[in-house]
Write a protein that holds these residues in place. Sequence first.
Motif, PDB file in Angstrom:
ATOM      1  N   ILE A  63       0.861  -1.180   0.000  1.00  0.00           N
ATOM      2  CA  ILE A  63       0.000   0.000   0.000  1.00  0.00           C
ATOM      3  C   ILE A  63       0.900   1.234   0.000  1.00  0.00           C
ATOM      4  CG2 ILE A  63      -1.735   1.316   1.273  1.00  0.00           C
ATOM      5  CD1 ILE A  63      -2.797  -1.264   2.387  1.00  0.00           C
ATOM      6  N   SER A  64       0.676   2.078  -1.014  1.00  0.00           N
ATOM      7  CA  SER A  64       1.437   3.318  -1.129  1.00  0.00           C
ATOM      8  C   SER A  64       0.457   4.477  -1.277  1.00  0.00           C
ATOM      9  CB  SER A  64       2.385   3.267  -2.332  1.00  0.00           C
ATOM     10  OG  SER A  64       3.102   4.482  -2.470  1.00  0.00           O
ATOM     11  N   GLY A  65       0.943   5.665  -1.073  1.00  0.00           N
ATOM     12  CA  GLY A  65       0.121   6.855  -1.282  1.00  0.00           C
ATOM     13  C   GLY A  65       0.663   7.667  -2.439  1.00  0.00           C
ATOM     14  N   ALA A  66      -0.191   8.483  -3.014  1.00  0.00           N
ATOM     15  CA  ALA A  66       0.292   9.348  -4.088  1.00  0.00           C
ATOM     16  C   ALA A  66       1.205  10.430  -3.516  1.00  0.00           C
ATOM     17  CB  ALA A  66      -0.883   9.971  -4.823  1.00  0.00           C
ATOM     18  N   THR A  67       0.772  11.027  -2.428  1.00  0.00           N
ATOM     19  CA  THR A  67       1.544  12.088  -1.778  1.00  0.00           C
ATOM     20  C   THR A  67       1.475  11.894  -0.274  1.00  0.00           C
ATOM     21  OG1 THR A  67      -0.408  13.511  -1.750  1.00  0.00           O
ATOM     22  CG2 THR A  67       1.086  13.754  -3.626  1.00  0.00           C
ATOM     23  N   PRO A  68       2.363  12.533   0.480  1.00  0.00           N
ATOM     24  CA  PRO A  68       2.248  12.476   1.940  1.00  0.00           C
ATOM     25  C   PRO A  68       0.900  13.037   2.391  1.00  0.00           C
ATOM     26  CG  PRO A  68       4.398  13.317   1.304  1.00  0.00           C
ATOM     27  CD  PRO A  68       3.602  13.238   0.047  1.00  0.00           C
ATOM     28  N   GLY A  69       0.312  12.424   3.416  1.00  0.00           N
ATOM     29  CA  GLY A  69      -0.973  12.874   3.916  1.00  0.00           C
ATOM     30  C   GLY A  69      -2.157  12.180   3.301  1.00  0.00           C
ATOM     31  N   ALA A  70      -1.924  11.251   2.374  1.00  0.00           N
ATOM     32  CA  ALA A  70      -3.044  10.543   1.750  1.00  0.00           C
ATOM     33  C   ALA A  70      -3.685   9.552   2.712  1.00  0.00           C
ATOM     34  CB  ALA A  70      -2.577   9.824   0.486  1.00  0.00           C
ATOM     35  N   GLY A  71      -2.955   9.109   3.753  1.00  0.00           N
ATOM     36  CA  GLY A  71      -3.516   8.194   4.740  1.00  0.00           C
ATOM     37  C   GLY A  71      -3.163   6.744   4.510  1.00  0.00           C
ATOM     38  N   LYS A  72      -2.037   6.468   3.838  1.00  0.00           N
ATOM     39  CA  LYS A  72      -1.683   5.071   3.544  1.00  0.00           C
ATOM     40  C   LYS A  72      -1.284   4.326   4.828  1.00  0.00           C
ATOM     41  CE  LYS A  72       2.997   6.003   3.550  1.00  0.00           C
ATOM     42  NZ  LYS A  72       4.053   5.295   4.296  1.00  0.00           N
ATOM     43  N   THR A  73      -0.635   4.996   5.791  1.00  0.00           N
ATOM     44  CA  THR A  73      -0.278   4.335   7.049  1.00  0.00           C
ATOM     45  C   THR A  73      -1.530   4.018   7.860  1.00  0.00           C
ATOM     46  OG1 THR A  73       1.861   5.458   7.085  1.00  0.00           O
ATOM     47  CG2 THR A  73       1.052   4.570   9.174  1.00  0.00           C
ATOM     48  N   PHE A  74      -2.488   4.933   7.860  1.00  0.00           N
ATOM     49  CA  PHE A  74      -3.756   4.694   8.538  1.00  0.00           C
ATOM     50  C   PHE A  74      -4.448   3.472   7.945  1.00  0.00           C
ATOM     51  CE2 PHE A  74      -8.354   5.271   8.363  1.00  0.00           C
ATOM     52  CZ  PHE A  74      -8.683   5.387   9.691  1.00  0.00           C
ATOM     53  N   ILE A  75      -4.441   3.380   6.615  1.00  0.00           N
ATOM     54  CA  ILE A  75      -5.080   2.235   5.944  1.00  0.00           C
ATOM     55  C   ILE A  75      -4.342   0.946   6.295  1.00  0.00           C
ATOM     56  CG2 ILE A  75      -5.632   1.214   3.707  1.00  0.00           C
ATOM     57  CD1 ILE A  75      -7.402   3.540   4.381  1.00  0.00           C
ATOM     58  N   CYS A  76      -3.014   0.976   6.254  1.00  0.00           N
ATOM     59  CA  CYS A  76      -2.226  -0.238   6.527  1.00  0.00           C
ATOM     60  C   CYS A  76      -2.483  -0.767   7.940  1.00  0.00           C
ATOM     61  CB  CYS A  76      -0.736   0.056   6.343  1.00  0.00           C
ATOM     62  SG  CYS A  76      -0.209   0.211   4.627  1.00  0.00           S
ATOM     63  N   GLY A  77      -2.364   0.109   8.927  1.00  0.00           N
ATOM     64  CA  GLY A  77      -2.495  -0.331  10.308  1.00  0.00           C
ATOM     65  C   GLY A  77      -3.872  -0.872  10.626  1.00  0.00           C
ATOM     66  N   ASN A  78      -4.912  -0.187  10.187  1.00  0.00           N
ATOM     67  CA  ASN A  78      -6.267  -0.618  10.509  1.00  0.00           C
ATOM     68  C   ASN A  78      -6.719  -1.789   9.643  1.00  0.00           C
ATOM     69  OD1 ASN A  78      -7.452   1.437  12.575  1.00  0.00           O
ATOM     70  ND2 ASN A  78      -6.358   2.700  11.077  1.00  0.00           N
ATOM     71  N   LEU A  79      -6.254  -1.840   8.383  1.00  0.00           N
ATOM     72  CA  LEU A  79      -6.593  -2.986   7.533  1.00  0.00           C
ATOM     73  C   LEU A  79      -5.947  -4.253   8.077  1.00  0.00           C
ATOM     74  CD1 LEU A  79      -7.856  -4.175   4.977  1.00  0.00           C
ATOM     75  CD2 LEU A  79      -5.780  -3.483   3.723  1.00  0.00           C
ATOM     76  N   ALA A  80      -4.707  -4.146   8.555  1.00  0.00           N
ATOM     77  CA  ALA A  80      -4.038  -5.311   9.129  1.00  0.00           C
ATOM     78  C   ALA A  80      -4.809  -5.839  10.338  1.00  0.00           C
ATOM     79  CB  ALA A  80      -2.609  -4.947   9.507  1.00  0.00           C
ATOM     80  N   ALA A  81      -5.359  -4.922  11.133  1.00  0.00           N
ATOM     81  CA  ALA A  81      -6.102  -5.338  12.323  1.00  0.00           C
ATOM     82  C   ALA A  81      -7.372  -6.093  11.951  1.00  0.00           C
ATOM     83  CB  ALA A  81      -6.424  -4.117  13.169  1.00  0.00           C
ATOM     84  N   VAL A  82      -8.147  -5.570  10.971  1.00  0.00           N
ATOM     85  CA  VAL A  82      -9.402  -6.238  10.616  1.00  0.00           C
ATOM     86  C   VAL A  82      -9.136  -7.551   9.870  1.00  0.00           C
ATOM     87  CG1 VAL A  82     -10.694  -4.066  10.574  1.00  0.00           C
ATOM     88  CG2 VAL A  82      -9.624  -4.882   8.468  1.00  0.00           C
ATOM     89  N   MET A  83      -7.988  -7.648   9.167  1.00  0.00           N
ATOM     90  CA  MET A  83      -7.650  -8.920   8.527  1.00  0.00           C
ATOM     91  C   MET A  83      -7.271  -9.968   9.562  1.00  0.00           C
ATOM     92  SD  MET A  83      -5.578  -7.669   5.100  1.00  0.00           S
ATOM     93  CE  MET A  83      -5.365  -9.345   4.489  1.00  0.00           C
TER      94      MET A  83
END
Length: 712
Positions: A528-548
């Motif tokens: 998972i990557s973001g187009a620019t800083p602030g897109a929220g890719k770390t937020f997506i990674c951390g929370n997606l990993a938890a629900v998986m």
Amino acid sequence: MKMNKEHSSDRDNVDEIDLIQIVLMLFSHKYKIIITTVLFAVLTFLYTATKQPTYIASVLIQLDKNPNNNLISKLMSPLGNDEPSSATEMGILKSRRVLSMTIEEMGLQLVVREKRLPYIGDFLAAFSSKKPPTIIVPTFSVPPESEDMDWELTVLSPDSYQLNLGENGIFLGKVNQTLNQSGFIINVANITAPAGTKFTLTIYSKFTVIQDLLKRLTAEELNKTSGLIHVSLTGDNKQKITQILNNISLNFREDNMTQRAEEASKSLDFVNKLLPVAQESLNRADKQLNVFKQENGSIDLPLEAKAVLESSVTIQSQQNELQLAKAELSKLYTKSHPIYRALLEKEALINEEKVALSQAISTMPKKQQEILSIKRDVEAGQEIYMQLLAKQHEFGIAKASTVANIRIVDEAISDPKPVGKLKGVSAVLGAFLGFIFSSGYCLIASLFRRLLEDTQSIENYGVEVLASVPWSKRPQSQTFRKFKTKPIRKDFWLAREHPDDLAIEAMRSLRTAIFIALKQADKNSFLISGATPGAGKTFICGNLAAVMADTGKRILLIDADMRLGYLHEMLGLKEQYGLSEILQNNIEFKDAVQPSTQSGLDFISRGAGAVLSSELLMHDNFAQLMQWAQREYDYVIVDTPPILSITDAAIAAQHIGLSLLVLRYKINTVKELVTAINRFKKCHVELDYVVFNGVQKGAISAYEYPYYSQSV
């Protein structure tokens, strides 16, 4: 397995107008539009409230037809009306000649006004209950080079003042005493102002005053054939504009009378010059007739000769009238004017008749021709002489009794109510202009900086949106706020603290979509990557990993953002001994794995900060790490830096099953999306899916993706 997608259409090259999207785009900027609209309305209201009211005065003038008191009036009746048109008279009314007389008589070049604070002075004065200070200056003149300049007068006492003439010095004056200094002449008749009050005196050039009057003066004919002209003047002083308009109308009538008197005088002088010539010509012809009778006796002319004589005299008289008319017309028109050309055509016809008559006379006996010529000169001379005498008498009477053909029907009067001073209407108009301005600004800004506001605008470029993650309303979720008033809590893990949040519900939908997509891939890993800083890719990674991990699967989360990654803070784990140490052979794979507080979720941190992260990812150790992780875990998630910042994501994608790009709602633009796609393609990597993050309800895409949450 990389999924190759073809663009179904070149929609990015086609501009289509979607009214729903325009309306919703404006709605998304509702606060900006509302604030701008209200601001425009308030400013317009304040401007209207403080601006001096504008009044209008009007006068009605009638144009009378000229009496037939000139040489060409009779001749011109079949050629056209020689009366001056209403347009001509309106032009004279607004001429510099007429307006200059009013300016000089009323002293309109001088303007005296109180000196106030800039911008807010008029506003404060409009709401003040005090009577404004005034001074009366009947005389103030300056050198020509000092016109259109402001001069400061300061009140010292009720009977004294100080005049600041800049480089020419400061002079003291007394009321009702003329002060003459350096070419400046001033006389102040009265002062009604406290000491210290300052006034600005300005002598405007006559040209400037005339231009100002022309802007406020209008003249129009009530009816095309009525001869009535309605003249109006606008200004902020009812009494003054009434006086000015009355003065203009009187000067207009006086100017008309003067011009008519001059015309009558010139015509009389012209006739007086012709009378001696006509009398001498008549006397000479009479002598020739007497000599002929003495030599030949009395000769009776036949009826045919008498008819020819009468026609010849008539033609001679007409020619004389035409010559007089041409002389007068040449003062009024050029030779190319239609009236002048018509007169020449009439003269040509008379000349043709004269030639035909001369041919008829040439067939008569010689004696008859001679007596016919002499009698023609006598009778034509008598006719011309009598005609000139009549004109002399007529012009003499006209000169002595000249009246203007301008009549003032109604004197000037001002409307007691101001015009254009409707505060409510002005405020509504200002609000409308504010709405148009703000809406236009938003539309133009969207046109030049096309923000991503719906999934369709992303999929138009051939990339499927796997999920839309809504904006979280949790107060702690500062990462979703565009304007941050508090520091971001990097240790905030939404999936653990608020598992019922709408954003986490969307993560579960994303989890299902990824499970399905990975079945078609040859690896059980995705980045998972973001187009620019602030897109929220770390937020997506951390929370997606938890629900998986909630599904009972063993998940490995790797923070490959070795420069600025902070997944370890979100998960509450350690930073040291992570990916950078693995890639440098400083630690074994299994020794870098940290178990998280979430069951089934393990984590490899970024390690010590690495400046040369791209070089480390190209090392064989990363490929070996991914092979080991894909054997040991059900799913592997790799958090990579933004693709537009550095190419780490494209390098890591060579060893991973799927590539996901996180785009932020109304933060990332279409240009950034296209650049990110091309960045992956240059590294021979196909971008598989997009995650649309931070979508807000009520925006353009909200009607496409409604969300719900269950009550807890």
